[in-house]
Motif scaffolding. Structure first.
Motif: not given
Length: 194
Positions: A152, A155, A157
């Motif tokens: 996480t 990325t 995201q």
């Protein structure tokens, strides 16, 4: 200010907020895992002691069994030999027979006591193993969660952060169950992983 600068500032602020959430979650999980590890290590030591006690008690059981068998064999030999002996020797044979009967009965009783202790040791081991399984499941789920949280961060995201909360909840649940001795145990999963 240019509109693109506002978007960049909002994105940076959003990424900072996500990074703070991930960092806080990782710190809390690491602390929780540390507490669970201490308890799990203590349970593992108790399991090893229960296993050693069980082995010792079964060894004592075998020794008592051998003593009982030896007394029984000697008793049979005396009972068979006694009628053929002169009347003057009968009292000595009878006394020896009585002593061997007591010894055989005493060893049978002690053998049963040691057998009970060995079975109690096994029950203790099984109860400890139940809790150890809870900690093992917690460790696995939290390790998965930490991996997802690391990805996480890379990325950025948000959906991945929310997805990481699923194994987090599972891991914290089973860790808490192990810490507090709660009766939650997915036997099917532990059997699958055994």
């Amino acid at each position: 200010m240019e509109p693109t600068e506002l978007i960049s500032d909002d994105a940076a602020s959003s990424n900072d907020a996500l990074n703070r959430k991930v960092a806080l979650t990782v710190a809390l999980l690491a602390s929780f895992m540390g507490v669970c590890k201490i308890k799990d290590d203590n349970i593992n030591q108790a399991m090893q002691q229960a296993q050693a006690d069980k082995i010792d008690h079964w060894g004592f059981y075998q020794a008592r069994n051998q003593r009982q068998e030896n007394a029984h064999i000697a008793l049979l030999q005396l009972r068979l030999a006694a009628p053929a002996r002169p009347a003057a020797e009968q009292a000595g044979y009878q006394k020896a027979i009585e002593e061997l009967e007591k010894l055989e009965a005493d060893q049978a009783k002690k053998k049963q006591d040691v057998q009970k202790q060995a079975r109690d040791d096994q029950a203790n081991y099984d109860a400890l193993n139940y809790r150890d399984d809870q900690f093992d499941l917690s460790d696995a789920a939290l390790a998965l969660s930490l991996s997802m949280l690391a990805i996480t961060t890379l990325t950025r995201q948000r959906w991945l952060y929310r997805a990481a909360l699923v194994p987090t909840a599972f891991g914290v649940f089973y860790g808490a169950a192990g810490l507090f001795g709660l009766p939650f145990h997915p036997t099917w999963l532990t059997n699958l992983l055994s």
